[in-house]
Design a protein around this motif. Sequence first.
Motif, PDB file in Angstrom:
ATOM      1  N   ASP A  13      15.051  -7.526  -5.490  1.00 41.32           N
ATOM      2  CA  ASP A  13      14.905  -6.216  -4.998  1.00 41.32           C
ATOM      3  C   ASP A  13      14.092  -6.331  -3.772  1.00 41.32           C
ATOM      4  OD1 ASP A  13      14.470  -3.569  -3.831  1.00 41.32           O
ATOM      5  OD2 ASP A  13      13.676  -2.838  -6.627  1.00 41.32           O
ATOM      6  N   LEU A  14      13.846  -6.549  -3.136  1.00 42.88           N
ATOM      7  CA  LEU A  14      13.694  -6.901  -2.054  1.00 42.88           C
ATOM      8  C   LEU A  14      12.668  -4.948  -1.642  1.00 42.88           C
ATOM      9  CD1 LEU A  14      14.846  -9.385  -0.235  1.00 42.88           C
ATOM     10  CD2 LEU A  14      12.887  -9.540  -0.997  1.00 42.88           C
ATOM     11  N   SER A  15      12.437  -3.913  -1.655  1.00 47.54           N
ATOM     12  CA  SER A  15      12.088  -2.715  -1.356  1.00 47.54           C
ATOM     13  C   SER A  15      10.905  -2.507  -1.104  1.00 47.54           C
ATOM     14  CB  SER A  15      12.971  -1.787  -2.061  1.00 47.54           C
ATOM     15  OG  SER A  15      11.907  -1.447  -3.852  1.00 47.54           O
ATOM     16  N   PHE A  16      10.507  -3.830  -1.762  1.00 53.24           N
ATOM     17  CA  PHE A  16       8.683  -3.901  -1.703  1.00 53.24           C
ATOM     18  C   PHE A  16       8.403  -3.775  -0.057  1.00 53.24           C
ATOM     19  CE2 PHE A  16       9.180  -7.913  -2.448  1.00 53.24           C
ATOM     20  CZ  PHE A  16       8.195  -9.251  -2.023  1.00 53.24           C
ATOM     21  N   LEU A  17       9.141  -4.565   0.844  1.00 57.07           N
ATOM     22  CA  LEU A  17       8.642  -5.122   2.031  1.00 57.07           C
ATOM     23  C   LEU A  17       8.925  -4.332   3.080  1.00 57.07           C
ATOM     24  CD1 LEU A  17      11.650  -7.706   2.081  1.00 57.07           C
ATOM     25  CD2 LEU A  17       8.911  -8.414   1.913  1.00 57.07           C
ATOM     26  N   LYS A  18       9.489  -2.905   2.460  1.00 57.87           N
ATOM     27  CA  LYS A  18       9.162  -2.104   3.540  1.00 57.87           C
ATOM     28  C   LYS A  18       8.162  -0.864   3.574  1.00 57.87           C
ATOM     29  CE  LYS A  18      12.157   2.360   4.822  1.00 57.87           C
ATOM     30  NZ  LYS A  18      13.534   2.864   4.359  1.00 57.87           N
ATOM     31  N   LEU A 125       1.750  -5.042  -6.223  1.00 61.99           N
ATOM     32  CA  LEU A 125       1.281  -4.639  -7.839  1.00 61.99           C
ATOM     33  C   LEU A 125       1.972  -3.698  -7.758  1.00 61.99           C
ATOM     34  CD1 LEU A 125      -2.777  -6.654  -7.479  1.00 61.99           C
ATOM     35  CD2 LEU A 125      -0.402  -7.509  -8.534  1.00 61.99           C
ATOM     36  N   ARG A 126       1.417  -3.033  -7.041  1.00 61.08           N
ATOM     37  CA  ARG A 126       1.505  -1.792  -7.563  1.00 61.08           C
ATOM     38  C   ARG A 126       3.384  -1.609  -7.488  1.00 61.08           C
ATOM     39  NH1 ARG A 126       3.777   3.177  -6.427  1.00 61.08           N
ATOM     40  NH2 ARG A 126       2.694   5.020  -6.734  1.00 61.08           N
ATOM     41  N   TRP A 127       4.262  -2.267  -6.840  1.00 58.03           N
ATOM     42  CA  TRP A 127       5.707  -1.883  -7.152  1.00 58.03           C
ATOM     43  C   TRP A 127       5.953  -2.612  -8.488  1.00 58.03           C
ATOM     44  CZ3 TRP A 127       9.287  -5.980  -6.755  1.00 58.03           C
ATOM     45  CH2 TRP A 127      10.612  -5.601  -7.227  1.00 58.03           C
ATOM     46  N   VAL A 128       5.549  -3.832  -8.392  1.00 57.83           N
ATOM     47  CA  VAL A 128       6.082  -3.883  -9.842  1.00 57.83           C
ATOM     48  C   VAL A 128       4.918  -3.462 -11.190  1.00 57.83           C
ATOM     49  CG1 VAL A 128       4.881  -6.233 -11.828  1.00 57.83           C
ATOM     50  CG2 VAL A 128       5.867  -6.168  -9.193  1.00 57.83           C
ATOM     51  N   TRP A 129       3.651  -2.835 -11.138  1.00 55.28           N
ATOM     52  CA  TRP A 129       3.827  -2.124 -12.087  1.00 55.28           C
ATOM     53  C   TRP A 129       4.256  -0.723 -11.783  1.00 55.28           C
ATOM     54  CZ3 TRP A 129      -2.544  -2.889 -10.312  1.00 55.28           C
ATOM     55  CH2 TRP A 129      -2.612  -4.083 -10.831  1.00 55.28           C
ATOM     56  N   ARG A 131       8.048  -0.407 -11.130  1.00 58.90           N
ATOM     57  CA  ARG A 131       9.521  -0.557 -11.872  1.00 58.90           C
ATOM     58  C   ARG A 131       9.266  -1.579 -13.330  1.00 58.90           C
ATOM     59  NH1 ARG A 131       8.617   1.210  -7.542  1.00 58.90           N
ATOM     60  NH2 ARG A 131       9.928   0.959  -5.730  1.00 58.90           N
ATOM     61  N   GLN A 132      10.754  -0.409 -13.434  1.00 58.91           N
ATOM     62  CA  GLN A 132      11.042  -0.661 -14.798  1.00 58.91           C
ATOM     63  C   GLN A 132      11.780  -2.333 -14.833  1.00 58.91           C
ATOM     64  OE1 GLN A 132      14.150   2.256 -16.821  1.00 58.91           O
ATOM     65  NE2 GLN A 132      12.969   2.048 -18.465  1.00 58.91           N
ATOM     66  N   LEU A 133      11.284  -3.461 -15.016  1.00 58.66           N
ATOM     67  CA  LEU A 133      11.793  -4.422 -15.003  1.00 58.66           C
ATOM     68  C   LEU A 133      12.262  -4.879 -16.398  1.00 58.66           C
ATOM     69  CD1 LEU A 133       8.804  -5.975 -12.625  1.00 58.66           C
ATOM     70  CD2 LEU A 133      11.461  -5.607 -11.443  1.00 58.66           C
ATOM     71  N   TYR A 134      13.423  -5.545 -15.910  1.00 58.47           N
ATOM     72  CA  TYR A 134      13.593  -5.969 -17.631  1.00 58.47           C
ATOM     73  C   TYR A 134      13.733  -7.829 -17.689  1.00 58.47           C
ATOM     74  CZ  TYR A 134      15.355  -1.164 -17.822  1.00 58.47           C
ATOM     75  OH  TYR A 134      15.939  -0.083 -17.228  1.00 58.47           O
ATOM     76  N   TYR A 135      13.562  -7.947 -19.115  1.00 58.57           N
ATOM     77  CA  TYR A 135      13.574  -9.650 -19.270  1.00 58.57           C
ATOM     78  C   TYR A 135      15.075 -10.107 -19.426  1.00 58.57           C
ATOM     79  CZ  TYR A 135       8.062  -8.850 -19.107  1.00 58.57           C
ATOM     80  OH  TYR A 135       7.072  -9.025 -18.801  1.00 58.57           O
TER      81      TYR A 135
END
Length: 158
Positions: A13-18, A125-129, A131-135
Amino acid sequence: MSAPRSATPVPWDLSFLKVGALVTGAVAVVAALVAGVVAGWADAVGVLVGALVVTAFFVVSGVVIAWAGRINETFTLPAALGTFFVKAVVLFGVLGALPEDGWLDRLTMAWSVVVGALLWSGVQLRWVWTRQLYYVTPPAPPGQATVPPAPGGTATRG
């Protein structure tokens, strides 16, 4: 010992670039106007060029790391470090080629790069915090169980 994973099916997911580019653009326009009025237009150009450099650096890094991760996740760290090295060498060359007293203020550009890097880091950091990220791959919702792929490589829904 297990074989290394390759070709991850999960897209990067590269949505943080926009988001990062939009935030940086907005802050850079305001900062350039303020710098232009307060310190001169060479400083305003320095702010804009600094913001452009930081945005380009983060976009190139994001794309290269995602590309490397699609091939094999173990390639992401070498890709990140290699990309950083190449970008640093290019930036050093570009900064060395700029005249000391030219069309942009190099000190203002340098501070813009520092502030822009911190801004981009905050966006990431905000983008990661948020998002629902799955291990691990999450289980299928009830009633949507999947059948493992057949020997031919196609999966069917049950």
